[in-house]
Design an enzyme around this catalytic site. Structure first.
Site, PDB file in Angstrom:
ATOM      1  N   ASN A   1       0.882  -1.052   0.182  1.00 29.34           N
ATOM      2  CA  ASN A   1       0.210   0.095  -0.125  1.00 29.34           C
ATOM      3  C   ASN A   1       0.820   1.189   0.004  1.00 29.34           C
ATOM      4  OD1 ASN A   1      -1.745   1.998   0.429  1.00 29.34           O
ATOM      5  ND2 ASN A   1      -2.835   0.979   2.177  1.00 29.34           N
TER       6      ASN A   1
ATOM      7  N   HIS B   1     -16.297   4.482   6.705  1.00 27.15           N
ATOM      8  CA  HIS B   1     -15.002   4.059   7.006  1.00 27.15           C
ATOM      9  C   HIS B   1     -14.365   5.566   7.494  1.00 27.15           C
ATOM     10  CE1 HIS B   1     -10.834   2.804   5.539  1.00 27.15           C
ATOM     11  NE2 HIS B   1     -10.659   4.097   5.696  1.00 27.15           N
TER      12      HIS B   1
ATOM     13  N   ASP C   1      -6.041  14.841  15.017  1.00 26.95           N
ATOM     14  CA  ASP C   1      -6.288  13.705  15.530  1.00 26.95           C
ATOM     15  C   ASP C   1      -7.322  13.242  16.534  1.00 26.95           C
ATOM     16  OD1 ASP C   1      -5.840  11.288  17.122  1.00 26.95           O
ATOM     17  OD2 ASP C   1      -3.998  10.879  16.103  1.00 26.95           O
ATOM     18  N   MET C   2      -8.314  12.491  16.359  1.00 26.28           N
ATOM     19  CA  MET C   2      -9.317  12.511  17.179  1.00 26.28           C
ATOM     20  C   MET C   2      -9.128  12.404  18.426  1.00 26.28           C
ATOM     21  SD  MET C   2     -12.511  12.690  17.254  1.00 26.28           S
ATOM     22  CE  MET C   2     -13.808  12.485  15.850  1.00 26.28           C
TER      23      MET C   2
ATOM     24  N   GLY D   1      -9.650   3.847  11.793  1.00 27.37           N
ATOM     25  CA  GLY D   1      -8.854   4.207  12.834  1.00 27.37           C
ATOM     26  C   GLY D   1      -9.955   5.004  13.909  1.00 27.37           C
TER      27      GLY D   1
ATOM     28  N   GLU E   1     -13.353   2.593  14.596  1.00 31.00           N
ATOM     29  CA  GLU E   1     -13.064   1.294  15.147  1.00 31.00           C
ATOM     30  C   GLU E   1     -12.781   1.614  16.696  1.00 31.00           C
ATOM     31  OE1 GLU E   1      -9.995  -1.307  13.470  1.00 31.00           O
ATOM     32  OE2 GLU E   1     -10.972  -0.751  11.503  1.00 31.00           O
TER      33      GLU E   1
ATOM     34  N   GLU F   1      -7.901  -4.234   4.537  1.00 28.64           N
ATOM     35  CA  GLU F   1      -7.641  -4.000   3.386  1.00 28.64           C
ATOM     36  C   GLU F   1      -6.580  -4.866   2.721  1.00 28.64           C
ATOM     37  OE1 GLU F   1      -7.504   0.203   4.422  1.00 28.64           O
ATOM     38  OE2 GLU F   1      -8.351   0.743   2.498  1.00 28.64           O
TER      39      GLU F   1
HETATM   40  P1  ADP Z   1      -5.587   6.310   7.148  1.00 30.13           P
HETATM   41  O1  ADP Z   1      -5.516   5.064   6.939  1.00 30.13           O
HETATM   42  O2  ADP Z   1      -6.906   7.210   6.554  1.00 30.13           O
HETATM   43  O3  ADP Z   1      -4.316   7.301   7.737  1.00 30.13           O
HETATM   44  P2  ADP Z   1      -6.599   5.430  10.066  1.00 30.13           P
HETATM   45  O4  ADP Z   1      -7.445   4.641   9.492  1.00 30.13           O
HETATM   46  O5  ADP Z   1      -5.392   4.669  10.502  1.00 30.13           O
HETATM   47  O6  ADP Z   1      -6.233   6.643   8.702  1.00 30.13           O
HETATM   48  O7  ADP Z   1      -7.131   6.398  11.170  1.00 30.13           O
HETATM   49  C1  ADP Z   1      -6.093   7.349  11.623  1.00 30.13           C
HETATM   50  C2  ADP Z   1      -6.962   8.116  12.379  1.00 30.13           C
HETATM   51  O8  ADP Z   1      -7.602   7.246  13.511  1.00 30.13           O
HETATM   52  C3  ADP Z   1      -6.092   8.842  13.469  1.00 30.13           C
HETATM   53  O9  ADP Z   1      -5.723  10.128  12.812  1.00 30.13           O
HETATM   54  C4  ADP Z   1      -6.877   9.239  14.765  1.00 30.13           C
HETATM   55  O10 ADP Z   1      -7.559  10.517  14.468  1.00 30.13           O
HETATM   56  C5  ADP Z   1      -7.721   8.080  14.774  1.00 30.13           C
HETATM   57  N1  ADP Z   1      -7.162   7.233  15.958  1.00 30.13           N
HETATM   58  C6  ADP Z   1      -6.521   6.098  15.868  1.00 30.13           C
HETATM   59  N2  ADP Z   1      -6.388   5.315  17.278  1.00 30.13           N
HETATM   60  C7  ADP Z   1      -7.544   6.033  18.042  1.00 30.13           C
HETATM   61  C8  ADP Z   1      -8.021   5.962  19.167  1.00 30.13           C
HETATM   62  N3  ADP Z   1      -7.610   4.904  19.976  1.00 30.13           N
HETATM   63  N4  ADP Z   1      -9.019   6.692  19.721  1.00 30.13           N
HETATM   64  C9  ADP Z   1      -9.493   7.479  18.811  1.00 30.13           C
HETATM   65  N5  ADP Z   1      -9.184   7.756  17.451  1.00 30.13           N
HETATM   66  C10 ADP Z   1      -8.100   6.926  17.068  1.00 30.13           C
END
Ligand code: ADP
Length: 395
Positions: free
Chosen positions: A8, A206, A283-284, A331, A334, A383
Site C-alpha cells: 500500500n 470508513h 487526531d481524534m 482508525g 473502530e 484492506e
Molecule cells: P488512514 O489510513 O486514513 O491514515 P486510519 O484509519 O489509520 O487512517 O485512522 C487514523 C486516525 O484514527 C488517527 O488520525 C486518529 O484520529 C484515529 N485514531 C487512531 N487510534 C485512535 C483511538 N484509540 N481513539 C480515537 N481515535 C483514534
C-alpha cells in the site's frame, strides 16, 4: 504454501504485509514513512519484535529495494522466489478498472495515465510496481483499485449536475474511495446478519484520517460520499469535505495568503477539517482531550464532525429505503466510541438504538440495542487481506 505481499504505497509512505497463503497468516509487516524527506522512518514487525531504523530514503524505488533486503537480512524469507504474488493498492482506477487486475506493462501504463485523478498516489504506486518487477520478475503482480467497488454506482449517483462536456471530455464524476474497505466490512456485516450479502442493505462508515460513507445494496456500492477526489463528502482530519464551490473564488479574492485555486485546494486538503476548526490537531484523540477540557473549538469540531456523518447516514437511509445495518470501521470508527455515540444519538426515530455498554468494547462487536430496528456493528477493516486474497484469485 507460498508467500504473497500486499503493498500500500501512499505519496510519502509504503505499507506492506507479507502473508502465507492460502492460510492467510501474516508473517511480517512494515511501514516506511517520510519517503523523499530527511530521516525516513523504516519499521518492520516480525516474530514478535519491532525493528526501527531512521535513514534517508529518496523514493519508492529505493524503499522497495530496502524492504526486500530487510526481509532477507531478518530471515523473514530465505529466497526472493518464495514471494510468488504481489498485490498493489491503487487509488485511482478511473472508469477503466472495474475489478482487481493482473499487472502487465500495458496495465501499469494505464495506471500511470490515470495519475491526474490521484496525482500524489498513482505515480508512487506505479514506481513500486516497476521496482518489484525488477527484483521479482517471476512474481505475479495484481492491482487492487480503491475505486473498483464503486464502479457499480448508477449514473444518477456518480454524475455531477454540470454541463455534459465535463463528463464526456474530462471524465469529471464521482469515483469514490476506500472501496476495498467498504466491500470487506459490508461482506463481514452480511455474515453477522446471517444473510447472503445479495439480500442486504448496509451503510458502511470508513472513518479514519480520510473518511467516507457508502450505501451498499445487495453487496454493491450504489452511492458513496467521496467524490472526484478524496476531498469530497464528510469532514475529515485535515480535509473540509463538501462545501459550496462559491466559497473558493471568494476566499481566494479576500485572503492574501491564497495565490490561486491550487493554494485554496491545498488549504482545504491539509488545513481544514478537525484541524482547521479545533486549531489543536487532526487526531481524534486530541479532539477528545480538548473536548474533555472544555475547549470550545474542540467541542465545535467534534460536533460538526458527528453532524456530517449523521447527515450522510440519513441520506443513505433514504437512498437504500432503510438499512439492515450500519458499520463503523477504520482508525476513528473502530476506536472512538464517543464519536459513534455522538453520531447515533438522535437517530432513534429511524429505529437506530445504541447499546452504550456494548459500544465501549473493541474489535468486531454488535453495538446496537436488542430492540434496534437497524443493527450497528464495529468491524475492523482489513484492506491488506482483501489484496492478498485477490492475488490468490488471479494467480
Ligand atoms: P488512514 O489510513 O486514513 O491514515 P486510519 O484509519 O489509520 O487512517 O485512522 C487514523 C486516525 O484514527 C488517527 O488520525 C486518529 O484520529 C484515529 N485514531 C487512531 N487510534 C485512535 C483511538 N484509540 N481513539 C480515537 N481515535 C483514534
Amino acid at each position: 504454501m507460498t508467500k504473497t505481499l500486499a503493498v500500500n504505497a501512499g505519496s510519502s509512505s509504503l505499507k506492506w504485509q507479507l502473508y502465507e497463503m492460502p492460510e492467510e497468516k501474516v508473517v511480517a509487516k512494515g511501514l516506511i514513512e517520510r519517503i523523499g524527506l530527511k530521516d525516513s522512518i523504516f519499521t518492520t514487525k516480525f516474530d514478535g519484535e519491532k525493528y526501527e531504523q531512521i535513514l534517508d530514503i529518496v523514493n519508492h524505488t529505493q524503499a522497495v529495494k530496502m524492504v526486500l533486503e530487510d526481509m532477507q537480512r531478518l530471515n523473514i524469507i530465505k529466497e526472493f522466489s518464495e514471494i510468488t504474488g504481489i498485490g498493489h493498492r491503487v487509488v485511482a482506477g478511473g472508469e477503466l478498472f472495474k475489478e482487481s487486475t493482473r499487472l502487465t506493462p500495458e496495465v501499469v501504463k494505464q495506471i500511470e495515465e490515470l495519475s491526474p485523478y490521484a496525482p500524489l498516489h498513482n505515480p508512487a504506486e506505479a514506481d513500486c510496481m516497476h521496482a518489484f518487477e525488477e527484483v521479482l520478475p517471476d512474481a505475479v503482480g495484481v492491482a487492487v483499485f480503491d475505486t473498483a467497488f464503486h464502479t457499480t454506482m448508477p449514473e444518477k449517483a456518480y454524475r455531477y449536475p454540470v454541463p455534459n462536456k465535463y463528463y464526456d471530455e474530462l471524465k469529471v464524476r464521482k469515483y469514490g474511495a476506500h472501496g476495498t474497505s467498504h466491500m470487506f466490512v459490508s461482506q463481514e456485516a452480511a455474515k453477522l446478519l446471517g444473510k447472503p450479502v445479495e439480500e442486504t442493505k448496509i451503510i458502511t462508515c470508513h472513518i479514519g484520517n480520510g473518511a467516507s460513507i457508502t450505501a451498499v445494496k445487495g453487496g454493491k456500492s450504489v452511492d458513496t460520499s467521496m467524490g472526484f477526489t478524496p476531498l469530497g463528502g464528510i469532514m475529515m482530519g485535515t480535509r473540509s469535505g463538501e462545501l459550496d464551490p462559491s466559497v473558493l473564488p471568494f476566499i481566494i479574492a479576500n485572503d492574501p495568503e491564497l495565490k490561486d485555486a491550487q493554494d485554496a485546494i491545498d488549504m482545504l486538503n491539509k488545513k481544514s477539517g478537525l484541524a482547521g476548526i479545533s486549531e489543536i490537531s487532526s487526531d481524534m484523540r486530541d479532539i477528545r482531550d480538548g473536548r474533555k477540557a472544555g475547549n470550545p473549538k474542540a467541542i465545535l469540531a467534534f460536533d460538526m464532525y458527528c453532524d456530517r456523518i449523521q447527515k450522510y447516514i440519513g441520506q443513505y437511509l433514504a437512498v437504500l429505503n432503510g438499512a439492515d445495518a450500519i458499520v463503523f470501521t477504520a482508525g476513528i470508527g473502530e476506536n472512538a466510541e464517543y464519536m459513534r455515540e455522538g453520531v447515533l444519538d438522535g437517530l432513534d426515530w429511524f429505529g437506530i438504538k445504541l447499546d452504550k455498554e456494548a459500544n465501549n468494547t473493541y474489535g468486531t462487536t454488535e453495538i446496537s440495542a436488542a430492540d434496534s430496528r437497524v443493527k450497528v456493528f464495529v468491524i475492523p477493516t482489513d484492506e491488506e487481506l482483501v489484496i492478498a486474497r485477490d492475488v490468490e484469485l488471479l494467480k
